[in-house]
Design an enzyme around this catalytic site. Sequence first.
Site, short mmCIF file in Angstrom:
data_model
loop_
_atom_site.label_atom_id
_atom_site.label_comp_id
_atom_site.label_asym_id
_atom_site.label_seq_id
_atom_site.Cartn_x
_atom_site.Cartn_y
_atom_site.Cartn_z
N ASN A 34 -28.39 -41.86 23.27
CA ASN A 34 -28.03 -40.45 23.51
C ASN A 34 -29.22 -39.52 23.25
O ASN A 34 -29.11 -38.31 23.39
CB ASN A 34 -26.81 -40.02 22.68
CG ASN A 34 -27.10 -40.00 21.20
OD1 ASN A 34 -28.20 -40.38 20.77
ND2 ASN A 34 -26.14 -39.56 20.41
N ASP A 58 -23.70 -41.58 24.64
CA ASP A 58 -23.40 -41.63 23.20
C ASP A 58 -22.33 -42.70 22.97
O ASP A 58 -21.19 -42.54 23.42
CB ASP A 58 -22.89 -40.25 22.76
CG ASP A 58 -22.52 -40.20 21.29
OD1 ASP A 58 -22.50 -41.27 20.64
OD2 ASP A 58 -22.25 -39.09 20.80
N TYR A 147 -24.68 -42.85 5.81
CA TYR A 147 -25.34 -43.99 6.47
C TYR A 147 -24.85 -45.31 5.85
O TYR A 147 -24.40 -46.22 6.54
CB TYR A 147 -26.85 -43.86 6.30
CG TYR A 147 -27.68 -44.92 6.97
CD1 TYR A 147 -27.75 -45.01 8.36
CD2 TYR A 147 -28.45 -45.81 6.22
CE1 TYR A 147 -28.55 -45.97 8.97
CE2 TYR A 147 -29.24 -46.77 6.83
CZ TYR A 147 -29.29 -46.84 8.20
OH TYR A 147 -30.08 -47.80 8.80
#
Length: 314
Positions: A34, A58, A147
């Site tokens: 993306n 995406d 993350y």
Amino acid sequence: MKKRILITGAAGFLGSHLCDRFIKEGYHVIGMDNLITGSLSNIEHLFKLEQFEFYHHDVSKFVFVSGKLDYILHFASPASPIDYLKIPIQTLKVGSLGTHNLLGLARAKKARMLIASTSEVYGDPNVHPQNEDYWGNVNPIGPRGVYDEAKRFQEAITMAYHTYHQLETRIIRIFNTYGPRMRLDDGRALPAFMGQALRGQDITVFGDGSQTRSFCYVDDLVEGIYRLLLSDYVNPVNIGNPDEITIKEFAEEIIALTGTNQKIIYHPLPTDDPKQRRPDITRAQQILGWSPKVSRKEGLKTTFDYFKNLPEFK
Ligand code: UDP
């Protein structure tokens, strides 16, 4: 008939090197990105090839790919601490929703899927060096949580698809990796230090620089991924270089290599910054016959040559 492989995060640092490798191995490569952290300049040399196609997409949204697929490599994700501070929701989504979409695609296509997990699943580790049986020490609500937890979820859902749907899956845990095509402004230690040396700025070490990392050159990592994908091993495998160094010593090595006259200046240590990190690579050695080959000296030189030839420094 050529094997067909989908590589997500294809315009990023690791994704673009993986595209190169699989092209070289004769695969038909479908790159997807993306472009929020990736750059088309990393793959523009592939656009002229019939063996390569690119989808600007995406993967957190439904993923459609026509034709057969043999393999999927999921490497899309912001991967540096400043990126996931800037785009925390996208970081969570690509690791969770993105992985779910790609597992669904893998199932529909009967493809084998390899996911890029990370040493961050070990958090700020209490076990050193880190082996794959260590469960980690992660702060779920700290700045790195978006993350780390997305990657932990990614491992969990990938394993669930393997056990529940008998999908062929592979999990690599990647330790700090460096090389050409890292983004100079991605905030990580190596591009930060080299960029500062090239611009004549002081070298910013966070904390007192006693925290350690172990840096792997990108070609070694790619070889490990290639071997794991083609192996029949389902549990996670650490890939990284166990040659551990403090960040202060690392800064000094880069100062010596670049010949800069700048000095080290100290900034506050970011929240939850792991104090130590070194992979135990026994599993990769035994199962894949893999160990890193490129010394830090050699790898740093190649990487610096790349940065110093970027248009902004010419
Ligand atoms: N670091 C530093 N100066 C910088 C950037 C990073 O001292 O300009 C430190 C950072 O705090 C960490 C280590 O270098 O201890 C490696 O950071 P990086 O962002 O490269 O990767 P991490 O392993 O923390 O994800």
